[in-house]
Design a protein around this motif. Structure first.
Motif, PDB file in Angstrom:
ATOM      1  N   THR A 186      -4.710 -34.081  30.634  1.00 28.98           N
ATOM      2  CA  THR A 186      -3.254 -33.905  30.044  1.00 28.98           C
ATOM      3  C   THR A 186      -3.082 -33.075  28.643  1.00 28.98           C
ATOM      4  OG1 THR A 186      -2.923 -35.934  31.072  1.00 28.98           O
ATOM      5  CG2 THR A 186      -1.244 -35.344  29.694  1.00 28.98           C
ATOM      6  N   ILE A 187      -3.780 -33.601  27.829  1.00 28.72           N
ATOM      7  CA  ILE A 187      -3.791 -32.922  26.238  1.00 28.72           C
ATOM      8  C   ILE A 187      -3.962 -31.257  26.596  1.00 28.72           C
ATOM      9  CG2 ILE A 187      -4.702 -32.546  24.046  1.00 28.72           C
ATOM     10  CD1 ILE A 187      -5.142 -35.666  24.196  1.00 28.72           C
ATOM     11  N   GLU A 188      -5.019 -31.017  27.362  1.00 30.78           N
ATOM     12  CA  GLU A 188      -5.150 -29.553  27.499  1.00 30.78           C
ATOM     13  C   GLU A 188      -4.210 -28.664  28.403  1.00 30.78           C
ATOM     14  OE1 GLU A 188      -7.244 -26.186  27.196  1.00 30.78           O
ATOM     15  OE2 GLU A 188      -7.869 -28.277  26.268  1.00 30.78           O
ATOM     16  N   LEU A 189      -3.524 -29.545  29.113  1.00 33.54           N
ATOM     17  CA  LEU A 189      -2.308 -29.024  30.023  1.00 33.54           C
ATOM     18  C   LEU A 189      -1.139 -28.943  29.103  1.00 33.54           C
ATOM     19  CD1 LEU A 189      -1.223 -28.000  32.648  1.00 33.54           C
ATOM     20  CD2 LEU A 189      -0.593 -30.182  33.202  1.00 33.54           C
ATOM     21  N   ARG A 190      -0.868 -29.778  28.288  1.00 31.04           N
ATOM     22  CA  ARG A 190       0.309 -29.637  27.462  1.00 31.04           C
ATOM     23  C   ARG A 190      -0.079 -28.670  26.241  1.00 31.04           C
ATOM     24  NH1 ARG A 190       2.181 -32.351  30.543  1.00 31.04           N
ATOM     25  NH2 ARG A 190       3.098 -34.387  30.489  1.00 31.04           N
ATOM     26  N   LYS A 191      -1.283 -28.305  25.835  1.00 33.89           N
ATOM     27  CA  LYS A 191      -1.521 -27.266  25.087  1.00 33.89           C
ATOM     28  C   LYS A 191      -1.118 -25.959  25.628  1.00 33.89           C
ATOM     29  CE  LYS A 191      -5.089 -29.269  22.099  1.00 33.89           C
ATOM     30  NZ  LYS A 191      -6.625 -29.166  21.909  1.00 33.89           N
ATOM     31  N   LYS A 192      -1.559 -25.831  26.875  1.00 30.49           N
ATOM     32  CA  LYS A 192      -1.185 -24.749  27.704  1.00 30.49           C
ATOM     33  C   LYS A 192       0.377 -24.314  27.790  1.00 30.49           C
ATOM     34  CE  LYS A 192      -5.650 -24.204  30.244  1.00 30.49           C
ATOM     35  NZ  LYS A 192      -6.354 -24.259  31.450  1.00 30.49           N
ATOM     36  N   GLN A 193       0.849 -25.567  28.194  1.00 35.56           N
ATOM     37  CA  GLN A 193       2.512 -25.789  28.491  1.00 35.56           C
ATOM     38  C   GLN A 193       3.220 -25.051  27.083  1.00 35.56           C
ATOM     39  OE1 GLN A 193       3.217 -29.025  30.069  1.00 35.56           O
ATOM     40  NE2 GLN A 193       2.932 -28.499  32.170  1.00 35.56           N
ATOM     41  N   PHE A 194       2.694 -25.808  25.907  1.00 32.55           N
ATOM     42  CA  PHE A 194       3.173 -25.626  24.748  1.00 32.55           C
ATOM     43  C   PHE A 194       3.307 -24.221  24.353  1.00 32.55           C
ATOM     44  CE2 PHE A 194       3.472 -25.883  19.914  1.00 32.55           C
ATOM     45  CZ  PHE A 194       4.866 -26.306  19.914  1.00 32.55           C
ATOM     46  N   GLY A 195       1.681 -23.498  24.878  1.00 34.86           N
ATOM     47  CA  GLY A 195       1.664 -22.300  24.029  1.00 34.86           C
ATOM     48  C   GLY A 195       2.555 -21.163  25.006  1.00 34.86           C
ATOM     49  N   LEU A 232       5.324 -22.116  26.476  1.00 40.04           N
ATOM     50  CA  LEU A 232       6.774 -22.316  25.852  1.00 40.04           C
ATOM     51  C   LEU A 232       6.890 -21.254  24.571  1.00 40.04           C
ATOM     52  CD1 LEU A 232       9.470 -23.607  25.919  1.00 40.04           C
ATOM     53  CD2 LEU A 232       8.279 -25.351  24.688  1.00 40.04           C
ATOM     54  N   LEU A 233       5.848 -21.208  23.488  1.00 39.31           N
ATOM     55  CA  LEU A 233       6.191 -20.431  22.427  1.00 39.31           C
ATOM     56  C   LEU A 233       6.135 -18.907  22.660  1.00 39.31           C
ATOM     57  CD1 LEU A 233       3.848 -22.208  20.150  1.00 39.31           C
ATOM     58  CD2 LEU A 233       6.188 -22.536  20.110  1.00 39.31           C
ATOM     59  N   HIS A 234       5.331 -18.660  23.879  1.00 38.82           N
ATOM     60  CA  HIS A 234       5.456 -17.142  24.267  1.00 38.82           C
ATOM     61  C   HIS A 234       6.879 -16.819  24.992  1.00 38.82           C
ATOM     62  CE1 HIS A 234       4.012 -13.447  25.660  1.00 38.82           C
ATOM     63  NE2 HIS A 234       4.328 -13.992  26.855  1.00 38.82           N
ATOM     64  N   VAL A 235       7.327 -17.757  25.649  1.00 36.51           N
ATOM     65  CA  VAL A 235       8.745 -17.606  26.459  1.00 36.51           C
ATOM     66  C   VAL A 235       9.683 -17.440  25.307  1.00 36.51           C
ATOM     67  CG1 VAL A 235      10.373 -18.681  27.827  1.00 36.51           C
ATOM     68  CG2 VAL A 235       8.180 -18.427  28.807  1.00 36.51           C
ATOM     69  N   VAL A 236       9.701 -18.267  24.206  1.00 41.06           N
ATOM     70  CA  VAL A 236      10.541 -18.318  23.099  1.00 41.06           C
ATOM     71  C   VAL A 236      10.580 -17.124  22.283  1.00 41.06           C
ATOM     72  CG1 VAL A 236      11.254 -19.438  20.888  1.00 41.06           C
ATOM     73  CG2 VAL A 236      10.745 -20.775  23.054  1.00 41.06           C
ATOM     74  N   ASP A 237       9.448 -16.302  22.058  1.00 45.88           N
ATOM     75  CA  ASP A 237       9.195 -15.121  21.341  1.00 45.88           C
ATOM     76  C   ASP A 237       9.802 -14.074  22.375  1.00 45.88           C
ATOM     77  OD1 ASP A 237       7.929 -16.763  19.230  1.00 45.88           O
ATOM     78  OD2 ASP A 237       5.807 -16.247  20.199  1.00 45.88           O
TER      79      ASP A 237
END
Length: 226
Positions: free
Chosen positions: A170-179, A181-186
């Motif tokens: 779950t933590i690994e998935l959250r890291k990927k999703q957060f990454g 998300l940051l890419h989308v925000v950029d």
């Protein structure tokens, strides 16, 4: 006050020896040996006389025999006492040897008992240690209870490992999703900047898809605060 003696203590041994030899029991009276010599001398003198009488010689002879018997009786008693004393002395020697043997045996027995005592002390110490171990074992739970507790702990450990693995995924998935998300925000920020510069030529870029399928299995959707 000092005591006064007719005979000094230093002369006792000599007096006793003289009395035994002469058969004199007191300091008074004529010694028996001297009386015997006188009777023998009288008989010999009477026999040597030329006019000696048979009756007188026989009388002196009988008197001499009587004196000899009187003198011989204490000697026989003394000899019996000496023999008895010698036998008693031999008996005492044998008893002394036997006592020495018994003393030596007793000493050996004492040494053996000392060794046995030390061995008994060690054995008792071992028994006390074994008893302490037995009490310690008896204070523990039964084998079945301990085995059940061990099985429960193993099950709990397996469950914790499973939960840990799921949490790690779950933590690994959250890291990927957060990454992502940051890419989308950029990308959105870059798009907004381009739109502000060239509002007529702007085309909306395609957004990357969020992870799905097996990689997203068991993962909860990420909520972004507005």
């Amino acid at each position: 006050m000092a005591a006064h003696y007719a005979i000094s203590p230093a002369e006792d041994d000599a007096v006793i020896r003289q009395r035994l030899l002469t058969r004199t029991t007191t300091t008074r009276g004529e010694p028996p040996l001297k009386k015997l010599i006188k009777k023998f001398t009288a008989l010999a003198g009477e026999v040597e006389k030329e006019d000696s009488k048979y009756t007188e010689c026989e009388k002196l002879y009988r008197s001499l025999l009587q004196e000899l018997a009187t003198f011989e009786l204490p000697l026989l008693k003394t000899k019996a006492v000496i023999d008895a004393n010698r036998r008693e002395q031999d008996s005492f020697k044998e008893l002394h040897v036997e006592l020495n043997k018994q003393i030596a045996q007793a000493q050996r027995d004492i040494e053996d008992l000392k060794v046995q005592l030390e061995e008994a002390k060690v054995e008792r110490q071992h028994k006390e240690e074994c008893e302490a171990i037995r009490k310690s074992i008896a204070a523990q739970s039964a084998r079945s209870v301990t085995q059940k507790q061990l099985n429960d702990l193993e099950k709990e450990l397996v469950q914790l490992e499973s939960e840990n693995y799921a949490a790690s995924r779950t933590i690994e998935l959250r890291k990927k999703q957060f990454g992502l998300l940051l890419h989308v925000v950029d990308d959105l920020q870059a798009t907004l900047d381009d739109e502000q510069k060239n509002p007529l030529d702007y085309e909306a870029p395609e957004l990357p898809a969020l992870p799905t399928g097996e990689s997203a299995e068991g993962a909860e959707p990420m909520v972004v605060d507005s």
